[in-house]
Design an enzyme around this catalytic site. Structure first.
Site, short mmCIF file in Angstrom:
data_model
loop_
_atom_site.label_atom_id
_atom_site.label_comp_id
_atom_site.label_asym_id
_atom_site.label_seq_id
_atom_site.Cartn_x
_atom_site.Cartn_y
_atom_site.Cartn_z
N ALA A 1 -6.06 -11.52 -0.37
CA ALA A 1 -5.37 -10.95 -1.54
C ALA A 1 -4.16 -11.77 -1.99
O ALA A 1 -4.15 -12.35 -3.09
CB ALA A 1 -4.96 -9.50 -1.24
N ALA A 2 -3.13 -11.83 -1.16
CA ALA A 2 -1.89 -12.46 -1.59
C ALA A 2 -2.07 -13.96 -1.83
O ALA A 2 -1.59 -14.51 -2.82
CB ALA A 2 -0.80 -12.22 -0.53
N SER B 1 -11.43 -14.12 -0.38
CA SER B 1 -11.53 -13.34 -1.62
C SER B 1 -12.46 -12.13 -1.50
O SER B 1 -13.45 -12.02 -2.21
CB SER B 1 -12.03 -14.26 -2.75
OG SER B 1 -12.02 -13.58 -3.98
N CYS C 1 -9.77 -3.60 1.60
CA CYS C 1 -9.61 -2.14 1.55
C CYS C 1 -10.95 -1.43 1.47
O CYS C 1 -11.04 -0.22 1.69
CB CYS C 1 -8.77 -1.74 0.35
SG CYS C 1 -7.21 -2.62 0.23
N TYR D 1 -14.78 -13.48 -5.44
CA TYR D 1 -15.18 -14.81 -5.87
C TYR D 1 -15.52 -15.64 -4.65
O TYR D 1 -15.10 -15.31 -3.54
CB TYR D 1 -14.04 -15.50 -6.64
CG TYR D 1 -13.62 -14.78 -7.89
CD1 TYR D 1 -14.54 -14.53 -8.91
CD2 TYR D 1 -12.31 -14.37 -8.06
CE1 TYR D 1 -14.14 -13.87 -10.07
CE2 TYR D 1 -11.91 -13.71 -9.22
CZ TYR D 1 -12.83 -13.47 -10.22
OH TYR D 1 -12.44 -12.83 -11.36
N VAL E 1 -4.32 -23.14 10.34
CA VAL E 1 -3.06 -23.86 10.43
C VAL E 1 -2.46 -23.59 11.80
O VAL E 1 -2.35 -22.44 12.22
CB VAL E 1 -2.09 -23.41 9.31
CG1 VAL E 1 -0.72 -24.07 9.50
CG2 VAL E 1 -2.67 -23.74 7.95
N ASN F 1 -0.98 -8.20 -3.69
CA ASN F 1 -1.32 -8.89 -4.94
C ASN F 1 -0.08 -9.17 -5.78
O ASN F 1 0.05 -10.25 -6.36
CB ASN F 1 -2.30 -8.05 -5.75
CG ASN F 1 -3.72 -8.16 -5.22
OD1 ASN F 1 -4.07 -9.12 -4.54
ND2 ASN F 1 -4.54 -7.18 -5.55
N TYR G 1 -2.53 17.75 -21.86
CA TYR G 1 -3.29 18.95 -21.52
C TYR G 1 -4.43 19.19 -22.50
O TYR G 1 -4.27 19.14 -23.72
CB TYR G 1 -2.39 20.19 -21.53
CG TYR G 1 -3.19 21.48 -21.60
CD1 TYR G 1 -4.11 21.78 -20.60
CD2 TYR G 1 -3.07 22.35 -22.67
CE1 TYR G 1 -4.88 22.93 -20.67
CE2 TYR G 1 -3.83 23.51 -22.75
CZ TYR G 1 -4.74 23.80 -21.75
OH TYR G 1 -5.50 24.92 -21.82
N TRP H 1 0.45 24.14 -17.76
CA TRP H 1 1.53 23.77 -16.83
C TRP H 1 0.88 22.97 -15.72
O TRP H 1 0.21 23.52 -14.85
CB TRP H 1 2.22 25.00 -16.23
CG TRP H 1 3.02 25.82 -17.20
CD1 TRP H 1 2.74 27.08 -17.61
CD2 TRP H 1 4.25 25.46 -17.84
NE1 TRP H 1 3.71 27.52 -18.48
CE2 TRP H 1 4.66 26.55 -18.65
CE3 TRP H 1 5.06 24.31 -17.84
CZ2 TRP H 1 5.82 26.54 -19.42
CZ3 TRP H 1 6.20 24.30 -18.61
CH2 TRP H 1 6.58 25.38 -19.38
#
Lengths: 423, 423
Positions: free
Chosen positions: A10-11, A38, A42, A61, A80, A280, A400, A408
């Site tokens: 994600a990030a 990618s 979740c 992707y 890494v 994200n 509403y 309400w």
């Protein structure tokens, strides 16, 4: 000019994609240690549950897409080992050195407990889901213990019930869903009971051999080893500390996603919320700034939503107990109301609304129900973000019409009740 | 001390009930000219459609309930002929005089056009619905012309289609749903076409004999005759002018509901929005102040939602065209996005987001879709109410989990697109 991104979910990919949008000339390399990039992590519990038929449905992707459409070079199986910031390069496990000008660290989170045995499973990654899916298919377990009653734990309780297993959830704390709140905990406990999930609060698993399988759904920590070894500052939450541009204490090095902190807009303090939405947003800001723009990530208000055996539970801001810990003077109310007229099959929605008595501001809330939960939670999140006074919240002009809501809204009924307590 | 309320539906009974809550000793009399009180008038089209099986399902409380539970004396078939404020009394059609100390006028709205013939129907009151229901049952009409493409007109289009009629909607203006907006009008026009409703924009009905029945769904006006004859000030909208305590220019005389104005919080100017939510809020405030409390009705932002042949359409704030008329510098964007992942059967949601370029504030929006429309509209309404900047809106921490939403909510995608246009 080269941007290197560590992490391809994600990030990391948000950062890479945003940087590309803002700077067509930048060289961008994404290093992902697993074979999978990618995908919607979740959605993994819904693969186990059966709503997602194949893991490929969760892929957004592929590597070729990023190369072709975004001119982003994504390398999988590229782990890494370390960051050498003085030389502006990262060292891979295979010994290769990858130089960078700008670096985005998006190493995510990890579970200390995971994979401590053949019948213990996590559900955090693509491989976790593959392994668990195969085990369910081949070993046909009958009983499962889930360790932890956070989002993942309760989503997995629903998923495994859907697969016909007997499910016991062990939760060390006396509350669920990471929210210190007795009211919410009791609602969840009663609902799980109705769904024949055995929730054990204040309990740890003693004898794991009594269950055919275990799910590790506790102990998620920001994965900060690389950052920490590179002398990148770690915050008090245990995640990488970054400013509101997502830049760490090292110039040109950004952090984003489940490995990084952001600001909680209610407390004003650093917070660690390992969620896809936050990841994200952080990634987008980190990528923009790495590409030379100036963008800010103001922070979060701790909004989340989870489905637990068909019941929607949304929350935002602070619980009364958390607000007290922050030195605020919270006042809360809990109400039940139909969310639509009976003739439109309206169901009971429950709302908790929290204000700070001193400021009069709405600082948090919870919505529980079968319908309309996300929308009402988001109204609360918007009010909390804008520091709306209860006096204004109670007069909100909400939509509403009989097929959708009530004259309400339950949110306004809660606000009316709360006003009475305050005056 | 006696409070008299003229009108026994939404605003009137809200006022009476609220006054009772705050003052147990007050004498409260509600005068309703029809035989029917306390019913959900917004549900009448769904009685015609068939979702509401009997009109009784729309009744909330009866006269005996108000007497027994709230010590409120409700008189039906009690038509007020005039208000004599100097003597502090109202005169009924039967010649009776009813004195008051405080007065709440909740005379609602009326349609000039209604009942101009045996095959012309309105759907504003209980009796309207009875009469129309009986006609559909007995005369078995095959074709209907609906005059007006506001909420009621389009709800009735759906209702009559559900009853198997061929439906033509004539709309004198070139826009629908009281919102000057080409984008929305086109969406509605295309959707009605798919549902085989013949929408004629810029057209009035020439030959009414071509249709088996007509629905009068235009020309709704605030019913201000009583007020106006009593020298109560009428505002430029044509509705009774009242301050934010819902008090008219006559001391101790309040107005609430579809006969009264309130303030539009975006324009800061008086506005007439004859909707149930607004009526209830006004009534509550009028009743509180009539009972000696001090409460405010700050105003509305023009939020509404309507279902048109299965499609949800929510709107709030100003359209770009309306904002231009107000001297603002609106910038708008329209987007389409899935509101959930495909594997959770996510459908396309369309969002229009409007900001004022000069202030940077979110001033309006529209949400169209099959699911999640009310919630997203209400997030917009909350943002508009709190004068949220687009810069903050784009970072809203909204709830995400696959069964409910997407990591980037359609609202945030719209905000991102709009930011690009602004910078």
């Amino acid at each position: 000019m080269r941007l290197v991104v560590i992490g391809g979910v994600a990030a990391g990919l948000s950062a890479a994609s945003r940087a590309r949008k803002l700077d067509p000339a930048l060289e961008i390399i994404v290093l992902e240690k697993t074979p999978h990039i990618s995908y919607g992590a979740c959605g993994l519990p819904y693969f186990i549950e059966g709503q997602v038929k194949t893991l490929d449905q969760l892929r957004v992707y592929d590597v070729a897409f990023f190369a072709r459409e975004r001119n982003i070079h994504v390398r999988v199986n590229a782990e890494v080992r370390s960051i050498a910031h003085q030389r502006r390069e990262v060292l891979l496990s295979n010994g290769e050195r990858v130089p960078y000008d700008k670096l985005v660290i998006a190493t995510g989170a990890k579970r200390e407990a995971a994979r401590r045995g053949e019948t213990m499973f996590a559900i955090d990654t693509w491989s976790d889901a593959e392994r668990l899916g195969a085990f369910l298919r081949d070993a046909k377990p009958k009983t499962a213990a889930i360790l932890g009653a956070g989002y993942i734990g309760l989503e997995m309780a629903e998923a495994l019930r859907a697969q016909g297993l007997q499910v016991t959830v062990f939760q060390r704390a006396n509350y669920v869903l990471k929210r210190r709140d007795k009211w919410l905990t009791q609602i969840v406990a009663e609902h799980l009971k109705r769904c024949r999930v055995d929730l054990r609060l204040n309990e740890t698993l003693e004898d794991s051999t009594r269950y055919d399988m275990l799910i590790a759904a506790y102990g998620l920590k920001p994965n900060v080893r690389l950052a920490s070894e590179a002398a990148i500052e770690i915050g008090r939450t245990g995640a990488i500390r970054a400013n509101d541009r997502m830049e760490t204490n090292l110039h040109g090095v950004y952090a984003a996603g489940d490995c990084a902190e952001t600001t909680h807009l209610v407390t004003g303090r650093p917070a660690w919320f390992p969620l896809g939405t936050t990841a994200n947003k952080m990634g987008r800001v980190a990528g923009a700034n790495a590409a030379g723009a100036r963008e800010r990530m103001p922070g979060i208000v701790g909004t989340s939503i989870v489905r637990v055996c068909g019941l929607g539970i949304g929350m935002t801001g602070l619980s009364p107990e958390d607000a007290s810990k922050e030195g605020m003077d919270p006042v809360a109310v809990e109400i039940e109301a139909l969310e639509k007229a009976r003739y439109f099959r309206g169901r009971v929605t429950r709302v908790q609304l929290v204000v700070n008595r001193r400021s009069g501001q709405v600082i948090g809330g919870v919505v529980v129900g079968e319908d309309g939960v996300a929308g009402r939670t988001n109204v609360l999140a918007t009010a909390v973000t804008s520091r709306m006074l209860l006096d204004d919240f109670v007069n909100l002009d909400l939509a509403y019409s009989p097929p959708f809501s009530r004259s309400w809204d339950p949110l306004l009924i809660a606000a009316q009740q709360l006003l009475k307590l305050l005056h």
